[in-house]
Write a protein that holds these residues in place. Structure first.
Motif, short mmCIF file in Angstrom:
data_model
loop_
_atom_site.label_atom_id
_atom_site.label_comp_id
_atom_site.label_asym_id
_atom_site.label_seq_id
_atom_site.Cartn_x
_atom_site.Cartn_y
_atom_site.Cartn_z
N ILE A 1 -3.27 5.26 -3.97
CA ILE A 1 -2.61 4.01 -4.26
C ILE A 1 -2.61 3.88 -5.67
CG2 ILE A 1 -2.56 1.62 -3.96
CD1 ILE A 1 -3.54 1.94 -1.14
N ARG A 2 -3.73 3.94 -6.50
CA ARG A 2 -3.87 3.64 -7.87
C ARG A 2 -3.09 4.26 -8.65
NH1 ARG A 2 -8.95 0.81 -7.19
NH2 ARG A 2 -10.01 2.38 -6.18
N HIS A 3 -2.74 5.64 -8.25
CA HIS A 3 -1.84 6.36 -9.08
C HIS A 3 -0.53 5.90 -8.91
CE1 HIS A 3 0.39 9.93 -10.14
NE2 HIS A 3 -0.32 10.09 -11.33
N ILE A 4 -0.19 5.37 -7.70
CA ILE A 4 1.35 5.26 -7.44
C ILE A 4 1.53 3.74 -7.96
CG2 ILE A 4 3.09 4.56 -5.74
CD1 ILE A 4 2.71 7.81 -6.25
N GLU A 5 0.67 3.10 -7.90
CA GLU A 5 0.85 1.37 -8.08
C GLU A 5 0.15 0.95 -9.50
OE1 GLU A 5 2.06 -0.66 -5.36
OE2 GLU A 5 1.52 0.23 -3.53
N PRO B 1 -1.53 5.73 11.18
CA PRO B 1 -2.89 6.14 10.98
C PRO B 1 -3.39 5.09 9.79
CG PRO B 1 -1.40 8.09 10.31
CD PRO B 1 -0.60 6.80 10.91
N PHE B 2 -2.46 4.16 9.23
CA PHE B 2 -3.17 3.38 8.30
C PHE B 2 -3.33 2.11 8.90
CE2 PHE B 2 -0.62 6.69 6.36
CZ PHE B 2 -1.68 7.04 5.16
N ASN B 3 -2.81 1.51 10.20
CA ASN B 3 -3.10 0.41 10.45
C ASN B 3 -4.52 -0.16 10.63
OD1 ASN B 3 -0.43 -0.03 10.85
ND2 ASN B 3 -0.49 0.31 13.00
N ASP B 4 -5.45 0.79 10.90
CA ASP B 4 -6.78 0.31 10.94
C ASP B 4 -7.19 0.11 9.58
OD1 ASP B 4 -6.76 0.46 13.65
OD2 ASP B 4 -7.49 2.23 13.76
N LEU B 5 -6.94 0.86 8.69
CA LEU B 5 -7.26 0.97 7.29
C LEU B 5 -7.02 -0.67 6.72
CD1 LEU B 5 -8.66 2.30 5.03
CD2 LEU B 5 -6.51 3.01 4.16
N TYR C 1 4.58 4.88 1.43
CA TYR C 1 5.45 6.30 1.59
C TYR C 1 4.56 7.35 0.75
CZ TYR C 1 10.04 4.07 2.59
OH TYR C 1 10.97 3.04 3.17
N ALA C 2 4.00 7.25 -0.20
CA ALA C 2 2.99 8.03 -0.87
C ALA C 2 2.07 8.57 0.20
CB ALA C 2 2.68 7.64 -2.31
N LEU C 3 1.42 7.32 0.72
CA LEU C 3 0.24 7.64 1.76
C LEU C 3 0.73 8.39 2.78
CD1 LEU C 3 -1.43 4.20 1.40
CD2 LEU C 3 -2.29 6.28 0.39
N ARG C 4 1.76 7.90 3.32
CA ARG C 4 2.39 8.83 4.25
C ARG C 4 2.60 10.18 4.13
NH1 ARG C 4 5.76 4.14 6.74
NH2 ARG C 4 7.44 5.62 7.20
N ALA C 5 3.13 10.30 3.12
CA ALA C 5 3.37 11.81 2.51
C ALA C 5 2.27 12.62 2.48
CB ALA C 5 4.24 11.75 1.39
#
Lengths: 144, 144
Positions: free
Chosen positions: B80-84, A103-107, B9-13
């Motif tokens: 992302i900002r919270h993780i990275e 789902p992230f590829n497009d992003l 990984y965070a986003l996927r979770a």
DNA sequence: TCGAATCCCTATCAATTTACTAGAGATTCA
DNA sequence: TGAATCTCTAGTAAATTGATAGGGATTCGA
């Protein structure tokens, strides 16, 4: 996109050469001093920029580096990509594959396009023009 | 912007939890298996997402993680900002300062704005909607 | 033609970051 | 109680980053 210190050194070096008009080759030591870059590190970077066709060089006394193209023909994206390699927000490696239909590829494609839209349309001629204009604006506001 | 493996990984979770509607807590092991993420590594990430207020957790048998906000209130940028940490294209450190009036400062600001424009306006509700729509389009084209 | 100035090339390295793994402790629920 | 789960603290191997070291190869001027 993350620009490494090395990447920014490369940009600063190219900018420095652009800002001097064409003329004579500039010594590594001069660029290093003017831009505050460790000289030995800069040597590697300039050599890499030469490999990329951005610069010419001449050895010996009164040698140095000069631009191989005119500033309007060098974009920031060109230089960064040559120094840092391809600029994908997520690199897919053998070790960390991502399903081709995530789902992230497009992003990520959107993000990459947004970044490219900026850096691939900014030439060193643009940077130089903006820089000069900024400096003269400052000079004017001093007088007031 | 560079998204690390951990960040993705965070986003996927989070996406995985969003895709399950609200309901019951989901076990780390389930998320790890479904998304192909090393479980022990995912434990650290989920815990960090909880600290950030994105997730709730419950221990014990039938425990697990659940969303603390609804998908339309979580943006990709938030996670992302919270993780990275902060996402500047060039971080200025004590060791590598850059003059506050460098010719590149405006450019980096443009790049950061372009990136933010994408990731801060994309919520997990958006991602989920696009994902579902993509899947049904595929299903339709299979039938033809 | 000598020699000084400069670029060129290869190797090495310390510090940091990344992507994990290990193992034990704290809760919850049945 | 005890099994299942989250939680917390360490540790760690591999890669990357930001350099440094030490010569070698050219060029030019005298």
């Amino acid at each position: 996109m993350d620009v490494s210190v090395k990447g920014e050194y490369a940009l600063r070096a190219v900018f420095e050469l652009c800002s001097r008009g064409a003329s004579e080759p500039v010594k590594i030591a001069d660029i290093a001093a003017k831009q505050g870059i460790p000289q030995k590190f800069l040597e590697l970077i300039l050599s890499q920029l030469k490999q990329g066709g951005f610069l010419n060089s001449r050895r010996g006394a009164s040698g140095g580096y000069s631009l191989a193209k005119s500033p309007e023909d060098i974009t920031v994206g060109d230089v960064i990509r040559h120094i840092e390699g391809p600029l994908a927000t997520t690199r897919l490696s053998d070790d960390h594959p991502r399903p081709s239909d995530s789902p992230f590829n497009d992003l990520w494609r959107e993000v990459d396009a947004a970044v490219s839209g900026v850096i691939d349309h900014t030439t060193f001629a643009d940077l130089l023009a903006r820089w000069k204009e900024k400096r003269t604006r400052q000079a004017v506001s001093w007088q007031i």
